[in-house]
Design an enzyme around this catalytic site. Sequence first.
Site, short mmCIF file in Angstrom:
data_model
loop_
_atom_site.label_atom_id
_atom_site.label_comp_id
_atom_site.label_asym_id
_atom_site.label_seq_id
_atom_site.Cartn_x
_atom_site.Cartn_y
_atom_site.Cartn_z
N ARG A 261 20.29 -56.42 -28.42
CA ARG A 261 21.56 -56.70 -27.42
C ARG A 261 21.83 -58.36 -27.76
O ARG A 261 21.12 -59.07 -27.68
CB ARG A 261 21.14 -56.41 -26.20
CG ARG A 261 21.04 -54.61 -25.94
CD ARG A 261 20.71 -54.36 -24.47
NE ARG A 261 20.55 -52.89 -24.51
CZ ARG A 261 20.51 -52.23 -23.63
NH1 ARG A 261 20.65 -52.60 -22.25
NH2 ARG A 261 20.22 -51.00 -23.72
N ARG A 276 15.49 -60.25 -19.97
CA ARG A 276 16.99 -60.00 -20.60
C ARG A 276 16.44 -60.79 -21.87
O ARG A 276 16.57 -61.92 -22.10
CB ARG A 276 17.87 -60.75 -19.95
CG ARG A 276 19.46 -60.38 -20.45
CD ARG A 276 20.49 -61.02 -19.82
NE ARG A 276 20.45 -60.84 -18.27
CZ ARG A 276 20.89 -59.67 -17.98
NH1 ARG A 276 21.84 -58.78 -18.81
NH2 ARG A 276 21.12 -59.30 -16.53
N GLU A 348 16.81 -53.98 -12.20
CA GLU A 348 17.15 -52.60 -12.95
C GLU A 348 16.00 -52.23 -13.84
O GLU A 348 15.54 -53.19 -14.83
CB GLU A 348 18.48 -52.80 -13.74
CG GLU A 348 18.69 -51.38 -14.52
CD GLU A 348 19.76 -51.20 -15.35
OE1 GLU A 348 20.82 -51.95 -14.84
OE2 GLU A 348 19.82 -50.56 -16.67
N SER A 351 18.01 -46.34 -16.02
CA SER A 351 19.21 -46.09 -15.79
C SER A 351 19.43 -44.91 -16.27
O SER A 351 19.11 -44.53 -17.53
CB SER A 351 20.15 -47.14 -16.36
OG SER A 351 21.55 -46.90 -16.21
N ARG A 388 10.80 -54.96 -19.33
CA ARG A 388 10.80 -54.99 -17.85
C ARG A 388 9.91 -54.07 -17.02
O ARG A 388 9.56 -54.47 -16.23
CB ARG A 388 12.13 -54.21 -17.40
CG ARG A 388 13.35 -55.04 -18.00
CD ARG A 388 14.58 -54.95 -17.35
NE ARG A 388 15.85 -55.75 -17.65
CZ ARG A 388 17.14 -55.84 -17.41
NH1 ARG A 388 17.46 -55.04 -16.61
NH2 ARG A 388 17.81 -56.66 -17.84
#
Length: 425
Positions: A261, A276, A348, A351, A388
């Site tokens: 990403r 991130r 988060e 998801s 994460r």
Amino acid sequence: MIDPRIVRDDPDRVRAAQAKRGLSDEVVDRALSADTTRRASIAAYEAKRAEQKQLGKLIPQAQGEEKQALLARTRTLSAEVKQAEAAQGAAEAGWQGALRSIPNLAADAAPAGGEDDFVVIETIGTPRDFEAEGFTPRDHVELGRMLGAIDLERGAKVSGSRFYFLTGIGAQLEFALVAMAMELARNAGFTQVIAPSLVKPRAMEGTGFLGQAADDVYRIEGEDLYLVGTSEVAMAAYHSDEILDGAALPLRYAAFSPCFRKEAGSHGKDTKGIIRVHWFDKVEMFVYTTLEDAEAEHQRLLGWEKEFLDKLELTYQVIDTAAGDLGLSATRKFDCEAWIPTQGRYRELTSTSNCTDFQTRRLDTRGRFGSQIRPVATLNGTLTAIPRAIVAILETHQQADGSVTVPLALQPHLGGLQVMKPVRA
RNA sequence: GGAGGCGUCGCCUAGUCCGGUCUAUGGCGCCCGCCUGCUAAGCGGGUUUGGGGCUACAACCCCAUCGCGAGUUCAAAUCUCGCCGCCUCCGCCA
């Protein structure tokens, strides 16, 4: 792509759905008028083409002047057909363009509003009280350094910001998490998959990642390939152009892949650590099922996500994402957010989205149910996104001396290790 | 990367040289019916997908669909070009 018949037969429903996401409904009128143009141009083209074909059949038997007359007529017809065909193509493209820019209709149950309008469905566990335990928790950057698990400096040196090396126990943690996720998936009847991380534009487009999210996608220079941000992309395209056996549904896949990403819009956000990052590995659940079963399957996916977080002995909350924060493809989305002690908030970790027939329409995946061929639904859900998960584990289970206890369920995957111990102060 | 071969409606396959009755042949599988104590065999019929018209998302009519795209032509599964994929051999490589 949403069902064209909904736009045609119930445009107000689409207008309302656009409003719920905070989007303009201009596209609805654009789609409707494009549809009218399209249908008229199809009729015009097909009429010309039918005449051309009929006359064409007469030509081989015709003789002399009759033949010359036919040829003269079909010659002009040929030009007209070509023109009508081009007009039809343009009208079709206009219709497709309008239709494709409409996001999936948010579920009635999804909260209205934007990013901050989520609803907390439930909270599992209580944040650990470090003050009562008598020490100040270290963040995952510090713990990762002490354990020799995360090397951010060298990640930056070699690849740049938002990159990292997992080393020693950090690398072992990744393998353990993947193994545990795959074991859970296997026991739940999922087919395990290692999916490619590079895909053609069709796959990226079909999953809805070339829309507003395009800024976040890496493209390979000089090639018609993209790096996926999630194996959802590869798995949604996996059955593209196929008609699935309806009786075989649901098809459940647990796919491992690296994810990439750009994080283009996140300058300044989460600059420390591995919350991130530009690259990470992930095990993603991806399901093909019937439209009727999709909502129930969504709950099942959420259930497996929770089961995994429970095994990691984390404190987390489940939120129902608001319509404006849904991806292009989703009709509803649940996030599981784990408590991160040093941030004092929930972040988060997983998801899960119900994409109904939005992706399958774009990628041409359908199901055969007896004599009928009908659309099928796709759903996706994170089983574990490695960095994460590591952040949450390290911070949640840390001890005063910088060691970290290993959640019971994870121990077998780490050779029985009960405590990760610091290798440096 | 180089050379050659191949790509047809679930699977296999005829058709492509030499463009038009191709509305794409046949077999297998599958579905329906007949026959049958039951099954098998046999017999008859059906079986690509998408779109448009009309409408009940039936029937019917039309258009598209022979890997994808473009071109030639009155007309393309068939001829030409480009691309993609698969196979074989060579080269390279984990």
